[in-house]
Design a protein around this motif. Structure first.
Motif, PDB file in Angstrom:
ATOM      1  N   TYR A  96       9.775  -4.989  16.733  1.00 11.10           N
ATOM      2  CA  TYR A  96       8.400  -4.496  16.720  1.00 11.10           C
ATOM      3  C   TYR A  96       7.534  -5.381  15.835  1.00 11.10           C
ATOM      4  CZ  TYR A  96       4.274  -1.645  16.613  1.00 11.10           C
ATOM      5  OH  TYR A  96       2.980  -1.228  16.748  1.00 11.10           O
ATOM      6  N   SER A  97       6.419  -5.819  16.402  1.00  9.45           N
ATOM      7  CA  SER A  97       5.454  -6.633  15.662  1.00  9.45           C
ATOM      8  C   SER A  97       4.126  -5.903  15.574  1.00  9.45           C
ATOM      9  CB  SER A  97       5.261  -7.985  16.367  1.00  9.45           C
ATOM     10  OG  SER A  97       4.178  -8.697  15.794  1.00  9.45           O
ATOM     11  N   VAL A  98       3.441  -6.096  14.464  1.00 12.85           N
ATOM     12  CA  VAL A  98       2.096  -5.547  14.295  1.00 12.85           C
ATOM     13  C   VAL A  98       1.178  -6.004  15.422  1.00 12.85           C
ATOM     14  CG1 VAL A  98       0.025  -5.769  12.851  1.00 12.85           C
ATOM     15  CG2 VAL A  98       2.231  -5.231  11.797  1.00 12.85           C
ATOM     16  N   SER A  99       1.496  -7.155  16.008  1.00 17.43           N
ATOM     17  CA  SER A  99       0.640  -7.723  17.056  1.00 17.43           C
ATOM     18  C   SER A  99       0.742  -6.987  18.394  1.00 17.43           C
ATOM     19  CB  SER A  99       0.998  -9.197  17.272  1.00 17.43           C
ATOM     20  OG  SER A  99       2.339  -9.329  17.721  1.00 17.43           O
ATOM     21  N   MET A 100       1.708  -6.073  18.535  1.00 20.36           N
ATOM     22  CA  MET A 100       1.927  -5.421  19.822  1.00 20.36           C
ATOM     23  C   MET A 100       0.691  -4.648  20.272  1.00 20.36           C
ATOM     24  SD  MET A 100       5.013  -2.844  20.961  1.00 20.36           S
ATOM     25  CE  MET A 100       6.251  -4.116  20.675  1.00 20.36           C
ATOM     26  N   GLY A 101       0.169  -5.007  21.440  1.00 21.00           N
ATOM     27  CA  GLY A 101      -0.991  -4.319  22.006  1.00 21.00           C
ATOM     28  C   GLY A 101      -2.309  -4.711  21.378  1.00 21.00           C
ATOM     29  N   GLN A 102      -2.305  -5.715  20.501  1.00 25.38           N
ATOM     30  CA  GLN A 102      -3.531  -6.139  19.829  1.00 25.38           C
ATOM     31  C   GLN A 102      -4.187  -7.321  20.551  1.00 25.38           C
ATOM     32  OE1 GLN A 102      -4.828  -4.380  17.390  1.00 25.38           O
ATOM     33  NE2 GLN A 102      -3.046  -3.008  17.214  1.00 25.38           N
ATOM     34  N   LEU A 137      -1.044   1.010  11.456  1.00 30.50           N
ATOM     35  CA  LEU A 137      -0.171   2.182  11.419  1.00 30.50           C
ATOM     36  C   LEU A 137      -0.469   3.132  12.582  1.00 30.50           C
ATOM     37  CD1 LEU A 137      -0.308   2.787   7.578  1.00 30.50           C
ATOM     38  CD2 LEU A 137       1.762   2.231   8.871  1.00 30.50           C
ATOM     39  N   GLU A 138      -1.751   3.303  12.908  1.00 27.42           N
ATOM     40  CA  GLU A 138      -2.110   4.167  14.037  1.00 27.42           C
ATOM     41  C   GLU A 138      -1.589   3.588  15.349  1.00 27.42           C
ATOM     42  OE1 GLU A 138      -6.318   4.383  13.753  1.00 27.42           O
ATOM     43  OE2 GLU A 138      -6.297   5.647  11.953  1.00 27.42           O
ATOM     44  N   ALA A 139      -1.741   2.261  15.519  1.00 22.26           N
ATOM     45  CA  ALA A 139      -1.260   1.614  16.739  1.00 22.26           C
ATOM     46  C   ALA A 139       0.258   1.703  16.842  1.00 22.26           C
ATOM     47  CB  ALA A 139      -1.710   0.156  16.762  1.00 22.26           C
ATOM     48  N   MET A 140       0.945   1.544  15.715  1.00 27.68           N
ATOM     49  CA  MET A 140       2.402   1.605  15.717  1.00 27.68           C
ATOM     50  C   MET A 140       2.875   3.005  16.105  1.00 27.68           C
ATOM     51  SD  MET A 140       4.993   0.471  12.664  1.00 27.68           S
ATOM     52  CE  MET A 140       6.767   0.392  12.943  1.00 27.68           C
ATOM     53  N   THR A 141       2.198   4.015  15.620  1.00 21.64           N
ATOM     54  CA  THR A 141       2.559   5.387  15.974  1.00 21.64           C
ATOM     55  C   THR A 141       2.442   5.604  17.479  1.00 21.64           C
ATOM     56  OG1 THR A 141       1.796   6.189  13.818  1.00 21.64           O
ATOM     57  CG2 THR A 141       2.019   7.817  15.578  1.00 21.64           C
ATOM     58  N   ARG A 142       1.337   5.153  18.068  1.00 14.17           N
ATOM     59  CA  ARG A 142       1.146   5.302  19.517  1.00 14.17           C
ATOM     60  C   ARG A 142       2.207   4.527  20.294  1.00 14.17           C
ATOM     61  NH1 ARG A 142      -4.195   4.202  18.050  1.00 14.17           N
ATOM     62  NH2 ARG A 142      -3.989   2.085  18.902  1.00 14.17           N
ATOM     63  N   ASN A 143       2.443   3.287  19.877  1.00 10.21           N
ATOM     64  CA  ASN A 143       3.402   2.435  20.596  1.00 10.21           C
ATOM     65  C   ASN A 143       4.813   2.999  20.539  1.00 10.21           C
ATOM     66  OD1 ASN A 143       1.417   0.571  21.316  1.00 10.21           O
ATOM     67  ND2 ASN A 143       1.739  -0.669  19.475  1.00 10.21           N
ATOM     68  N   LEU A 144       5.234   3.441  19.355  1.00  8.85           N
ATOM     69  CA  LEU A 144       6.588   3.976  19.221  1.00  8.85           C
ATOM     70  C   LEU A 144       6.745   5.285  19.972  1.00  8.85           C
ATOM     71  CD1 LEU A 144       7.585   3.243  15.501  1.00  8.85           C
ATOM     72  CD2 LEU A 144       8.091   1.918  17.559  1.00  8.85           C
ATOM     73  N   ASP A 145       5.703   6.113  19.978  1.00  8.63           N
ATOM     74  CA  ASP A 145       5.775   7.359  20.747  1.00  8.63           C
ATOM     75  C   ASP A 145       6.012   7.066  22.222  1.00  8.63           C
ATOM     76  OD1 ASP A 145       5.506   9.117  18.661  1.00  8.63           O
ATOM     77  OD2 ASP A 145       3.335   9.354  18.877  1.00  8.63           O
ATOM     78  N   SER A 146       5.304   6.068  22.739  1.00 14.57           N
ATOM     79  CA  SER A 146       5.433   5.714  24.151  1.00 14.57           C
ATOM     80  C   SER A 146       6.824   5.174  24.461  1.00 14.57           C
ATOM     81  CB  SER A 146       4.367   4.682  24.519  1.00 14.57           C
ATOM     82  OG  SER A 146       4.526   4.237  25.844  1.00 14.57           O
ATOM     83  N   ILE A 147       7.324   4.277  23.618  1.00 12.85           N
ATOM     84  CA  ILE A 147       8.645   3.675  23.849  1.00 12.85           C
ATOM     85  C   ILE A 147       9.745   4.714  23.675  1.00 12.85           C
ATOM     86  CG2 ILE A 147      10.259   1.900  23.067  1.00 12.85           C
ATOM     87  CD1 ILE A 147       7.794   0.286  22.128  1.00 12.85           C
ATOM     88  N   TYR A 148       9.604   5.545  22.656  1.00 12.24           N
ATOM     89  CA  TYR A 148      10.603   6.594  22.395  1.00 12.24           C
ATOM     90  C   TYR A 148      10.702   7.558  23.574  1.00 12.24           C
ATOM     91  CZ  TYR A 148      12.853  10.574  20.053  1.00 12.24           C
ATOM     92  OH  TYR A 148      13.695  11.602  19.719  1.00 12.24           O
ATOM     93  N   ALA A 149       9.552   7.918  24.145  1.00 10.26           N
ATOM     94  CA  ALA A 149       9.552   8.837  25.287  1.00 10.26           C
ATOM     95  C   ALA A 149      10.255   8.223  26.489  1.00 10.26           C
ATOM     96  CB  ALA A 149       8.117   9.213  25.644  1.00 10.26           C
ATOM     97  N   ALA A 150      10.025   6.931  26.720  1.00  9.21           N
ATOM     98  CA  ALA A 150      10.655   6.257  27.862  1.00  9.21           C
ATOM     99  C   ALA A 150      12.143   6.033  27.630  1.00  9.21           C
ATOM    100  CB  ALA A 150       9.959   4.926  28.128  1.00  9.21           C
ATOM    101  N   ALA A 151      12.539   5.803  26.365  1.00 11.39           N
ATOM    102  CA  ALA A 151      13.950   5.546  26.058  1.00 11.39           C
ATOM    103  C   ALA A 151      14.762   6.838  26.062  1.00 11.39           C
ATOM    104  CB  ALA A 151      14.076   4.852  24.712  1.00 11.39           C
ATOM    105  N   GLY A 152      14.167   7.901  25.565  1.00 12.67           N
ATOM    106  CA  GLY A 152      14.886   9.171  25.492  1.00 12.67           C
ATOM    107  C   GLY A 152      15.930   9.194  24.403  1.00 12.67           C
TER     108      GLY A 152
END
Length: 537
Positions: free
Chosen positions: A299-305, A318-333
């Protein structure tokens, strides 16, 4: 709270076809609920760590444990551990070092996670072995080599009580997809599409009409399918095939390396529709990582930037990381193990990537615990201690003269438990560094040297350039050279000198945690704070 990794000795013995399993008794390794990891490569860097001495191993690991980390990540270069493509030949010296590192880690209460299949090393003539491309063919000899190597690594590591499993990464196998952007004849593209199994994959999963929807109406048979061009709509099918390959390879490897995970590709890739439009292709098909307790992630701070060399605030990151991890976590299960947390990145090639404002990086680190909790089962650092991209193989002479050419009265001597080169009068040592030095305006050279009886004149040559210095007391000597097209490196002395710790490099990777000399950087305390919060949770 702790959980036990489900790796019973009996199961491992059955999978590996052995009646007994040395070092693994009735119990599996005990793993903390949260892994706080450091990628470890001693005083060198990952590409040449396994042929270094690592003279400060005990001190290094004591500091890692004192900073609140509970585990190491070790990169295990495939070629360095299994150099030969013939038979089941292994570099036993590398496996002995693996035992040594794991033993030292255990003395300091550190678990060990392995990054299997690291692609970079200096053992062969080229940095990227062809076997990484050929492994895409599921019934080829390279796949057999891979499984032999994976099994041997697992057997070695699992004999230690502090072994916590491992993962492979998409990035170590990604070079084959770069063929989409390479200038190749169509006949080569068709042959490669067949050899890697891409044609067979499409024939199994699509009708010819469906494939024509991507390739165009002129496609008459599956045998005409070729490796797509990167800007062609058919690239979407190749990305899909490659996700399938990575998942298949992970599953097949789990038969000899139980519980192996995959570092998923969280970045999207642009695909074009042929009419001026484009979209991002998601590699979410790899996220579930069947057979593993977690999905690994860089995971890089640059993700989605924007990634235009811009800076953002800690709160925005931190806000972007929360959104990104929520999305990946949901898809990974399943939980995510961020084994490369790029809170910053000083790599010159990625200078365009979005970064956190320099003065707010510490704030970002200190506030990571709520973001990581509940979404991840651990995180790891790549740059715990600053390092340079040293182009020298066997730079500390741990392997005696291997990789070097010695002339005159030059040899290897051991002093105070450490090996060093002794360059005799009018003697020299040299090494070919071609292909190991990236383009740069300046090249840095440094080495420890000590002369006897008043000093000696020493000439250092790099390519067609040379510099002469006076070596006296034992210390590190430094110089700079201009960039040149080819590089043979040598040191010649007029009188007897001792030389050790040779480095030829173009940049220093900075993580702001520890400097190369071991002194603490400005972020060391912030990571201790983060680790304390994660341990308490």
């Amino acid at each position: 709270m702790k959980f036990r990794r489900k790796l019973a000795a009996f199961t491992a013995a059955c999978v590996l076809g052995t009646a007994s399993f040395t070092g693994m008794e009735a119990e599996a390794a005990e793993i903390p609920e949260y892994m706080r990891s450091v990628t470890y490569f001693g005083d060198e860097w990952p590409i040449n760590y396994w042929n270094s001495e690592d003279k400060n191993m005990e001190e290094n690991m004591a500091r890692i444990a004192a900073d609140g980390f509970n585990s190491l990540i070790l990169v295990i270069p495939w070629r360095e551990f299994q150099p030969s493509e013939v038979g089941s030949y292994f570099n036993e010296r590398a496996f002995a070092r693996l035992d040594q590192v794991m033993d030292c880690a255990e003395r300091h209460g550190l678990g060990v996670v392995l990054r299997l299949g690291y692609v970079w090393d200096y053992l062969g003539a080229t940095e990227t072995p062809k076997r990484f491309a050929a492994i895409t063919k599921d019934d080829g000899p390279e796949r057999k080599l891979w499984l032999e190597y994976s099994k041997k690594v697992y057997e070695t590591a699992a004999a230690h009580e502090n072994f916590w499993g491992g993962f492979i990464t998409w990035e170590d196998f990604w070079n084959y997809t770069e063929n989409m952007g390479r200038d190749m004849a169509m006949s080569s593209r068709i042959r490669m599409a067949k050899d890697c199994g891409y044609q067979a994959y499409l024939e199994k999963n699509y009708t010819l009409d469906q494939v024509r929807g991507f390739y165009g109406p002129k496609l008459e048979t599956f045998e005409q399918v070729y490796i797509p061009y990167k800007d062609h709509p058919s690239a979407e099918l190749f990305y899909e095939f490659y996700d399938h390959f990575l998942t298949e390879l992970t599953t097949e490897t789990q038969a000899v390396f139980p519980g192996l995970s995959l570092e998923i590709r969280a970045d999207g890739d642009i695909v074009y529709d042929g009419m001026g439009g484009k979209k991002y292709y998601s590699h979410s098909a790899t996220y579930p990582c069947p057979g593993a307790d977690y999905a690994a992630l860089m995971y890089s701070v640059s993700m989605g930037q924007e990634n235009t060399g811009n800076k953002i605030s800690a709160s925005t990151a931190l806000e972007a990381m929360t959104r990104n991890l929520d999305s990946i976590y949901a898809a990974a299960g399943k939980p995510l193990y961020i084994e490369q947390l790029l809170y910053m990145d000083s790599t010159e090639a990625f200078s365009h990537n979005t970064q956190v404002e320099d003065e707010q990086v510490g704030e970002f680190v200190r506030n990571l615990a709520p973001v990581l909790s509940g979404r991840t089962n651990g995180y790891g650092l790549w740059v715990y201690r600053n390092y340079v991209n040293n182009a020298v193989y066997n730079s500390q002479f741990a392997l005696d003269q291997e990789g070097w050419s010695f002339s005159g009265d030059s040899r290897i001597e051991e002093r105070n438990g450490s090996k060093a080169a002794v360059i005799g009068k009018k003697g020299s040592i040299s090494q070919d560094l071609d292909g190991r030095i990236p383009g740069s305006s300046r090249i840095h050279v440094e080495f420890y040297a000590e002369a006897e009886n008043g000093g000696a004149s020493v000439t250092v040559r790099l390519g067609g350039d040379e510099q002469t210095i006076h070596v006296g007391e034992g210390k590190t000597y430094r110089m700079e050279f201009a960039s040149l097209p080819r590089y043979t490196f040598s040191i010649t002395a007029e009188r007897r000198i001792h030389v050790d710790d040779i480095r030829v490099y173009t940049y220093e990777q900075n993580g702001r945690i520890y400097e190369r000399d071991g002194s603490a950087g400005d972020l060391a305390g912030d990571f201790r704070t983060l680790n304390g919060e994660l341990a308490a949770e």
